[in-house]
Scaffold this active site. Structure first.
Site, short mmCIF file in Angstrom:
data_model
loop_
_atom_site.label_atom_id
_atom_site.label_comp_id
_atom_site.label_asym_id
_atom_site.label_seq_id
_atom_site.Cartn_x
_atom_site.Cartn_y
_atom_site.Cartn_z
N VAL A 1 -6.94 -4.24 44.65
CA VAL A 1 -4.95 -4.26 44.74
C VAL A 1 -4.72 -5.37 45.17
O VAL A 1 -5.08 -6.44 46.24
CB VAL A 1 -4.86 -2.85 46.03
CG1 VAL A 1 -3.57 -3.18 46.65
CG2 VAL A 1 -5.90 -1.51 45.92
N GLY A 2 -3.11 -5.17 45.19
CA GLY A 2 -2.41 -6.38 45.03
C GLY A 2 -1.98 -7.52 44.31
O GLY A 2 -1.91 -7.14 43.60
N GLU B 1 -10.86 0.67 39.85
CA GLU B 1 -11.34 2.18 40.85
C GLU B 1 -9.49 2.19 40.97
O GLU B 1 -8.43 3.31 40.87
CB GLU B 1 -10.99 1.53 42.14
CG GLU B 1 -12.82 0.47 42.78
CD GLU B 1 -12.41 0.01 44.13
OE1 GLU B 1 -13.20 0.54 44.77
OE2 GLU B 1 -11.86 -0.91 44.08
#
Length: 495
Positions: free
Chosen positions: A259-260, A284
């Site tokens: 994420v990010g 994911e």
């Protein structure tokens, strides 16, 4: 709605009244997607009234991963979250954990559902799920995540459904629900393989309430890509191109992306690169950056545990799910399948995850500040780091305006050992650690990944160890945590 189900429709306040003190709530949701939107607020209001009357009230909260403020934040601020697992990223939850008000079990995401089904972790007493459809015979069609929801629905005694029409039918048929046997294999041989059903089957008698809503996942847009994120993405893509040129990396391997901003930068640059072949994701979290790859006609399939789109991204997906057939490009799985070590190893996944800090010998801390204060959790990074074909850990070399170095002599908490890490990347450069001894790893990490303002201090530590310690891994315990001690004493790791 079928009469048998319509009789169970009630308000969020009425449903909250069914939740008892000490309940273990197994809630849908994974990285800000597919979580209950209105019931937690109603539960918090009820708890506050009970506390005003002198009645104690608390619950344990199990999820898939991090969830929205309407759930995690509301329950933490109400002071009723007594236990939390397996992952969180909300500031209010984090503060409650670090103050000792909430117990927290930080778990590998692929392990959590199995441990609950086996009974090593107490099973949820009540499952609360965000769903887009439910049938009278107990078929529940999930919204934006698989997460741990199938196992919670299977093991809980009672079920409350938030029936959410936000995604309409655009996610029906996208899910692939499969719960593995303890000794069985997971027969996925390419990222898009489906091996289960597109719904979760439950005993309809377990459904005690249905709350109707039409609300999006409240994910906000990431900040604009900065120079560090773009630099890290550039190093990774340059390295992948080099490995392919050397004949060490096939074109058709799937990617896992954390994420990010950095993860978004990598996928965004893949979409713009005219030399980039079509890609598959076995990951994911599927984020807005997937739209760049879709619009460049470079997506084979995206398999994950959730579609964690911003609000504008959710609208973009809904507009194109049928119109451009985007729906058929996605597979949503339970997290014990999206993060399954057997499948990750078999598919040869290329993995990219974020480090909070790394030390010069190759260990990574993903979770703790100064060794004791939890930030978020290990998430799925361990599932992928140990089992992927090629693994990157990414981090800007400094934080807090240069007061904190992400490269330290010894990490203050170890989530990933030197045996599980392969490649470190910062905006300064890339260090390929494969096949290197500890001293050679240390020299390369200092040279390639550390910020110039911290290189002399890191080199000084290494030189001191070479003179005063054993020469396999020349750590010196009297100086190993000098960076962290300075940070606590002066507010900076620098001298």
């Amino acid at each position: 709605m079928h009469p048998e189900l319509k009789s169970k429709v009630m308000t969020a306040q009425e449903a909250a009244a069914l939740i008892n003190n000490g309940e273990i709530l197994g809630i849908s949701g994974f990285t800000g997607a597919g979580y209950p939107k209105v019931l937690p607020s109603a539960l918090a209001e009820r708890a506050e009234k009970l506390k005003a009357e002198g009645v104690d009230f608390g619950i344990s909260l199990y999820t898939g991963a991090s969830i929205g403020d309407e759930c995690d934040g509301v329950l933490a601020r109400a002071g009723i979250m007594k236990m939390r697992l397996p992952y969180q990223s909300h500031a209010d939850v984090r503060n409650s954990i670090n103050k000792g008000q909430t117990e927290y079990i930080d778990m590998h995401l692929s392990h959590s559902a199995r441990l609950i089904r086996m009974g090593f972790v107490p099973k949820p007493t009540l499952a609360i799920v965000d769903a887009c459809e439910v049938t009278p015979d107990g078929k529940i069609y999930l919204t934006g995540c698989g997460g741990n929801t199938p196992s919670y629905l299977q093991t809980a005694d009672r079920i409350i459904i938030e029936l959410n029409t936000h995604y309409a039918d655009t996610l029906i048929g996208v899910h692939d629900i499969f719960i593995p046997e303890l000794k069985g294999n997971v027969p996925i041989y390419s990222a898009g393989d489906k091996i289960g059903k597109d719904y979760v089957q439950v005993d309809p008698k377990k459904i005690v309430a249905i709350v109707e809503v039409n609300l999006p996942d409240s994910l906000k847009a990431f900040a604009a890509l900065d120079d560090d994120s773009n630099a890290i993405a550039g190093y990774i893509l340059e390295f992948l191109a080099h490995e392919r040129k050397m004949g060490r990396l096939p074109e058709d391997l799937p990617y896992q992306s954390g994420v990010g901003n950095v993860a978004n930068a990598v996928l965004g640059r893949m979409a713009k690169d005219p030399m980039q072949a079509p890609v598959a994701l076995y990951t994911e979290v599927i984020q807005d950056s997937i739209f760049d790859i879709l619009e460049a006609d470079k997506l084979i399939v995206a398999s994950g545990a959730s579609v964690s789109y911003t609000i504008s991204g959710q609208e973009k997906y809904k507009a194109n799910a049928h119109a451009k057939n985007w729906k058929n490009k996605f597979v949503l799985r339970p997290q014990e399948i999206s993060n399954n070590p057997e499948v990750i190893r078999r598919l040869g996944v290329i993995s990219m995850n974020t480090a909070l800090e790394a030390d010069i010998f190759g260990h990574v801390n993903s979770t703790h500040v100064n060794g004791s204060r939890i930030m978020n959790g290990i998430g799925g990074s361990g599932d992928f780091a140990r089992n992927c074909l090629l693994g990157f850990f990414m981090t800007p070399s400094v934080a807090k305006g240069g007061k904190i170095s992400a490269i330290v002599p010894m990490v203050s908490h170890t989530d990933h050992t030197e045996h599980d890490t392969m490649i470190f990347v910062s905006e300064q450069g890339l260090a390929d650690l494969r096949g290197l001894t500890p001293i050679k790893r240390a020299r390369l990490i200092i040279e390639k990944c550390a910020h110039p303002s911290y290189r002399p201090l890191l080199q000084e530590y290494l030189d001191y160890g070479l003179k005063n310690s054993v020469l396999h891994t020349p750590h010196t315990l009297d100086k190993a945590f000098d960076f962290h001690k300075r940070l606590m004493e002066t507010g900076s790791m620098g001298v």
